[in-house]
Scaffold this motif. Structure first.
Motif, PDB file in Angstrom:
ATOM      1  N   GLY A 155      21.025 -19.400  70.361  1.00 19.02           N
ATOM      2  CA  GLY A 155      21.051 -20.472  69.386  1.00 19.02           C
ATOM      3  C   GLY A 155      22.409 -20.617  68.740  1.00 19.02           C
ATOM      4  N   PRO A 156      22.679 -21.757  68.102  1.00 23.38           N
ATOM      5  CA  PRO A 156      23.974 -22.017  67.482  1.00 23.38           C
ATOM      6  C   PRO A 156      24.351 -20.945  66.460  1.00 23.38           C
ATOM      7  CG  PRO A 156      22.683 -24.035  67.605  1.00 23.38           C
ATOM      8  CD  PRO A 156      21.768 -22.920  68.008  1.00 23.38           C
ATOM      9  N   ILE A 157      25.585 -20.470  66.560  1.00 22.74           N
ATOM     10  CA  ILE A 157      26.083 -19.391  65.705  1.00 22.74           C
ATOM     11  C   ILE A 157      26.578 -19.964  64.382  1.00 22.74           C
ATOM     12  CG2 ILE A 157      27.927 -17.679  65.464  1.00 22.74           C
ATOM     13  CD1 ILE A 157      27.681 -17.286  68.552  1.00 22.74           C
ATOM     14  N   ILE A 158      26.111 -19.373  63.290  1.00 28.90           N
ATOM     15  CA  ILE A 158      26.498 -19.811  61.948  1.00 28.90           C
ATOM     16  C   ILE A 158      27.608 -18.935  61.380  1.00 28.90           C
ATOM     17  CG2 ILE A 158      25.668 -20.238  59.591  1.00 28.90           C
ATOM     18  CD1 ILE A 158      22.810 -20.443  60.944  1.00 28.90           C
ATOM     19  N   ALA A 159      27.457 -17.619  61.500  1.00 24.79           N
ATOM     20  CA  ALA A 159      28.446 -16.685  60.942  1.00 24.79           C
ATOM     21  C   ALA A 159      28.450 -15.412  61.763  1.00 24.79           C
ATOM     22  CB  ALA A 159      28.132 -16.367  59.481  1.00 24.79           C
ATOM     23  N   GLN A 160      29.631 -14.800  61.849  1.00 21.49           N
ATOM     24  CA  GLN A 160      29.767 -13.520  62.541  1.00 21.49           C
ATOM     25  C   GLN A 160      30.736 -12.633  61.781  1.00 21.49           C
ATOM     26  OE1 GLN A 160      30.922 -14.937  66.581  1.00 21.49           O
ATOM     27  NE2 GLN A 160      29.027 -13.961  67.286  1.00 21.49           N
ATOM     28  N   ALA A 161      30.572 -11.332  61.965  1.00 22.93           N
ATOM     29  CA  ALA A 161      31.534 -10.359  61.450  1.00 22.93           C
ATOM     30  C   ALA A 161      31.803  -9.346  62.561  1.00 22.93           C
ATOM     31  CB  ALA A 161      30.997  -9.650  60.218  1.00 22.93           C
ATOM     32  N   ALA A 162      33.067  -9.048  62.781  1.00 27.51           N
ATOM     33  CA  ALA A 162      33.467  -8.096  63.817  1.00 27.51           C
ATOM     34  C   ALA A 162      33.602  -6.701  63.231  1.00 27.51           C
ATOM     35  CB  ALA A 162      34.780  -8.524  64.458  1.00 27.51           C
ATOM     36  N   GLY A 187      29.699  -6.222  66.438  1.00 24.83           N
ATOM     37  CA  GLY A 187      29.539  -6.819  65.110  1.00 24.83           C
ATOM     38  C   GLY A 187      28.141  -7.337  64.896  1.00 24.83           C
ATOM     39  N   CYS A 188      28.026  -8.467  64.200  1.00 27.03           N
ATOM     40  CA  CYS A 188      26.714  -9.055  63.915  1.00 27.03           C
ATOM     41  C   CYS A 188      26.853 -10.560  63.842  1.00 27.03           C
ATOM     42  CB  CYS A 188      26.126  -8.492  62.622  1.00 27.03           C
ATOM     43  SG  CYS A 188      27.248  -8.470  61.209  1.00 27.03           S
ATOM     44  N   ASP A 236      35.035 -19.168  50.507  1.00 26.52           N
ATOM     45  CA  ASP A 236      33.882 -18.339  50.817  1.00 26.52           C
ATOM     46  C   ASP A 236      33.672 -18.174  52.315  1.00 26.52           C
ATOM     47  OD1 ASP A 236      33.039 -20.901  51.362  1.00 26.52           O
ATOM     48  OD2 ASP A 236      31.223 -20.807  50.159  1.00 26.52           O
ATOM     49  N   THR A 237      34.165 -19.122  53.125  1.00 24.86           N
ATOM     50  CA  THR A 237      33.958 -18.987  54.555  1.00 24.86           C
ATOM     51  C   THR A 237      34.880 -17.950  55.169  1.00 24.86           C
ATOM     52  OG1 THR A 237      35.448 -20.862  54.968  1.00 24.86           O
ATOM     53  CG2 THR A 237      33.097 -21.329  54.846  1.00 24.86           C
ATOM     54  N   SER A 238      35.823 -17.393  54.410  1.00 24.92           N
ATOM     55  CA  SER A 238      36.591 -16.258  54.926  1.00 24.92           C
ATOM     56  C   SER A 238      35.684 -15.064  55.148  1.00 24.92           C
ATOM     57  CB  SER A 238      37.715 -15.895  53.948  1.00 24.92           C
ATOM     58  OG  SER A 238      37.173 -15.376  52.734  1.00 24.92           O
ATOM     59  N   LEU A 239      34.525 -15.071  54.514  1.00 27.56           N
ATOM     60  CA  LEU A 239      33.568 -13.972  54.693  1.00 27.56           C
ATOM     61  C   LEU A 239      32.857 -14.026  56.036  1.00 27.56           C
ATOM     62  CD1 LEU A 239      31.944 -13.819  51.146  1.00 27.56           C
ATOM     63  CD2 LEU A 239      33.308 -12.057  52.209  1.00 27.56           C
ATOM     64  N   ILE A 240      33.145 -15.061  56.838  1.00 24.27           N
ATOM     65  CA  ILE A 240      32.569 -15.086  58.177  1.00 24.27           C
ATOM     66  C   ILE A 240      33.034 -13.856  58.939  1.00 24.27           C
ATOM     67  CG2 ILE A 240      32.704 -16.319  60.385  1.00 24.27           C
ATOM     68  CD1 ILE A 240      32.523 -18.908  58.779  1.00 24.27           C
ATOM     69  N   ARG A 276      26.423  -8.766  54.222  1.00 22.40           N
ATOM     70  CA  ARG A 276      27.391  -9.720  53.677  1.00 22.40           C
ATOM     71  C   ARG A 276      27.225 -11.108  54.282  1.00 22.40           C
ATOM     72  NH1 ARG A 276      32.822  -7.064  52.051  1.00 22.40           N
ATOM     73  NH2 ARG A 276      32.242  -4.931  51.571  1.00 22.40           N
ATOM     74  N   ILE A 277      27.078 -11.160  55.614  1.00 23.61           N
ATOM     75  CA  ILE A 277      27.120 -12.483  56.233  1.00 23.61           C
ATOM     76  C   ILE A 277      25.786 -13.219  56.174  1.00 23.61           C
ATOM     77  CG2 ILE A 277      29.028 -11.810  57.729  1.00 23.61           C
ATOM     78  CD1 ILE A 277      27.021 -11.953  60.095  1.00 23.61           C
TER      79      ILE A 277
END
Length: 215
Positions: A146-153, A133-134, A205-209, A175-176
């Motif tokens: 570094g601290p992770i803010i958002a990810q997508a699988a 993912g990213c 909106d955080t469902s887009l993580i 997207r993320i």
């Protein structure tokens, strides 16, 4: 929030951020796009969207420290609040990163902490992993840390080539990264040690993580 985007080539993630910032009510503004490469295709895109551009060519400097100091001086002059790295192919010195601590974010095409560094898609396929993912994360002096803010699988299909996988991951990057910028600009990301926590993480909106095709 005043944002600078740093690129080295076409800057497709920069383009996604520009389009997001153009939306009415978006809480951030891209005030400059900077590149170390005078031939970077993304500079023309930024200029076409009336965003000031700047070239600071690393070849004009004897060492990384002087190059980073020139970037830092320019960004300070522009009153930049946040730096977004978008395909910026230069390693930043620890001095620069620490000076701008928690004000630099990057996007990496894997689910960090897995597959740091280069040749990410090839390594993910060769590992036999079923998902990659990213990741959008705050930058630290160590590479891809570094601290992770958002990810997508993203699933790894059995007949995937590195290019196939890269193309599907890039869709999710676009997207993320805007989502992460929005969360930061709304002051909803708080860093606690090595972890970034999202305020009101249950909001839609955080469902887009981990985005779905319907979003």
């Amino acid at each position: 929030m005043r944002v600078a985007v740093l690129i080295s080539s076409r800057g497709s993630n920069m383009q996604a951020l520009v389009r997001a910032c153009e939306a009415e009510g978006f809480p951030a503004e891209i005030v400059t796009v900077l590149s170390n490469n005078p031939d970077a295709g993304g500079l023309e895109f930024a200029a076409s969207h009336n965003i000031p551009t700047k070239v600071i060519n690393h070849r004009d400097y004897e060492n990384r420290e002087d190059f980073d100091a020139a970037i830092s001086e320019y960004l300070t002059e522009q009153r930049v609040d946040l730096i977004c790295l978008a395909g910026f192919m230069r390693l930043l010195t620890a001095e620069f990163v620490n000076k701008w601590r928690d004000r630099i974010v990057n996007i990496h095409p894997s689910l960090l902490p897995a597959f740091k560094g280069l040749h990410v898609h090839e390594r993910a396929i060769e590992s036999g992993a079923r998902f990659t993912g990213c990741t959008v994360h705050y930058v630290r002096p160590e590479m891809d840390d570094g601290p992770i803010i958002a990810q997508a699988a993203v699933p790894i299909l059995q007949d995937d080539t590195p290019d196939d996988l890269a193309a599907r991951i890039l869709v999710q990057e676009h997207r993320i990264y805007p989502l992460a910028l929005k969360l930061i600009a709304e002051r909803r990301v708080k860093v606690h040690g090595s972890v970034a926590k999202i305020i009101d993480a249950s909001e839609p909106d955080t469902s887009l993580i981990n985005p779905s095709e319907d979003n």
